[in-house]
Design an enzyme around this catalytic site. Sequence first.
Site, PDB file in Angstrom:
ATOM      1  CG  ASP A   5      -0.476  -0.744   2.392  1.00  0.00           C
ATOM      2  OD1 ASP A   5       0.748  -0.951   2.507  1.00  0.00           O
ATOM      3  OD2 ASP A   5      -1.288  -1.133   3.238  1.00  0.00           O
ATOM      4  CD  GLU A  19      -3.814   3.908   6.677  1.00  0.00           C
ATOM      5  OE1 GLU A  19      -4.802   3.679   7.413  1.00  0.00           O
ATOM      6  OE2 GLU A  19      -2.686   3.448   6.912  1.00  0.00           O
TER       7      GLU A  19
END
Length: 367
Positions: A67, A125
């Site tokens: 990520d 997120e």
Amino acid sequence: MDSIELRHLLHQTPEIAFHEYETQRILINALKEMQCEKLTVYKIAETGVMAIYKNKPTGPFILYRADMDGLPIVEKTNWKFASKNGNMHACGHDVHMAVEYELIKKIINSNIDENFVFVFQPAEETGGGAKYVLEELDELPVKYAVALHVTDEYEFGTIASRAGTLFASATEIDITFVGKPAHIAFYSEGIDSLRMASEFLSVHYNKNFQEDVLVGFGKISGGDVRNIVARETVIMGSIRSPSLNITEEVISEISKIASQISKKYSGDFSISRGSVYPQVVVDESLLNKLKSVCKRNNFHFVECNMKFTGEDFGYFSLKYPSLLFWAGVSKGERKGLHNPEFLPEDDVIKPLAELMYNFLKELMENE
């Protein structure tokens, strides 16, 4: 470029979900520096990066994901390479990207006879960037999906995971209570949404949901001015559960409570969902291979319980047999994820990439 140098660049320029343009530029330049004919680099999901390594004319791909996004947190590490822009890689995504970069270098240098798709994914997120990546990967034959997540909950050298649900599903939920405004001097002529919301919270905090279910509210907003009965009040929270099906059952229970309270005061309510992250499901056969690789590479494996942490890798695990694990990075201190002082050391990057490289070799050799 060295993977540690890359980590330093990325750590200084963290960008929040769907704004990872500079991160994308840095990664693309670093990958193209490898000058590997078998590695093709693309943009994906607007701000993400995908690198396809094709060493076989046919056959499926193994997907590895890191990520990319940071958090709107002001860094307080006093590190030489601390963030310069008011955001922070407070969840270790800079380390994840550096580990993936190091892994790609090792695979290229060893000329592994396999096909890989390396994904640097935006918006983990918030916003569920994984689902947008998958929309663009729809035609690619992926056999397995793999990722890791650093944490200082465990000492460096410790790997933690479990078969089945590792990370709970996570659903953002807003409950809006609607009343009727009136001057506070004529309170009885209004319908107080703040009162409905506070009564709902009182009931909620005394309710026990089923095992492995967590419902929490972290923000409340209501009313316009101090001397007017609040027409609308919103309470914002999150539900964590072993599956999205269970989450729907929980939302049904919450709806019944909110309905009873709003009817009691002749008001109304509505429930809306924000980001929805499926549960992360770990494939047992992949986990068993990881255990054996850990043993041979001086990593200590521990079986952990389901975590209430949300992770949009769940979108991958619903589509492909998948493996996600915690990689311990603590060297004696624990700050916790999303903490302005969270800072794994550089020297965890290459050993974790080596572990993942050995796992992928094990995976291929035993097919």
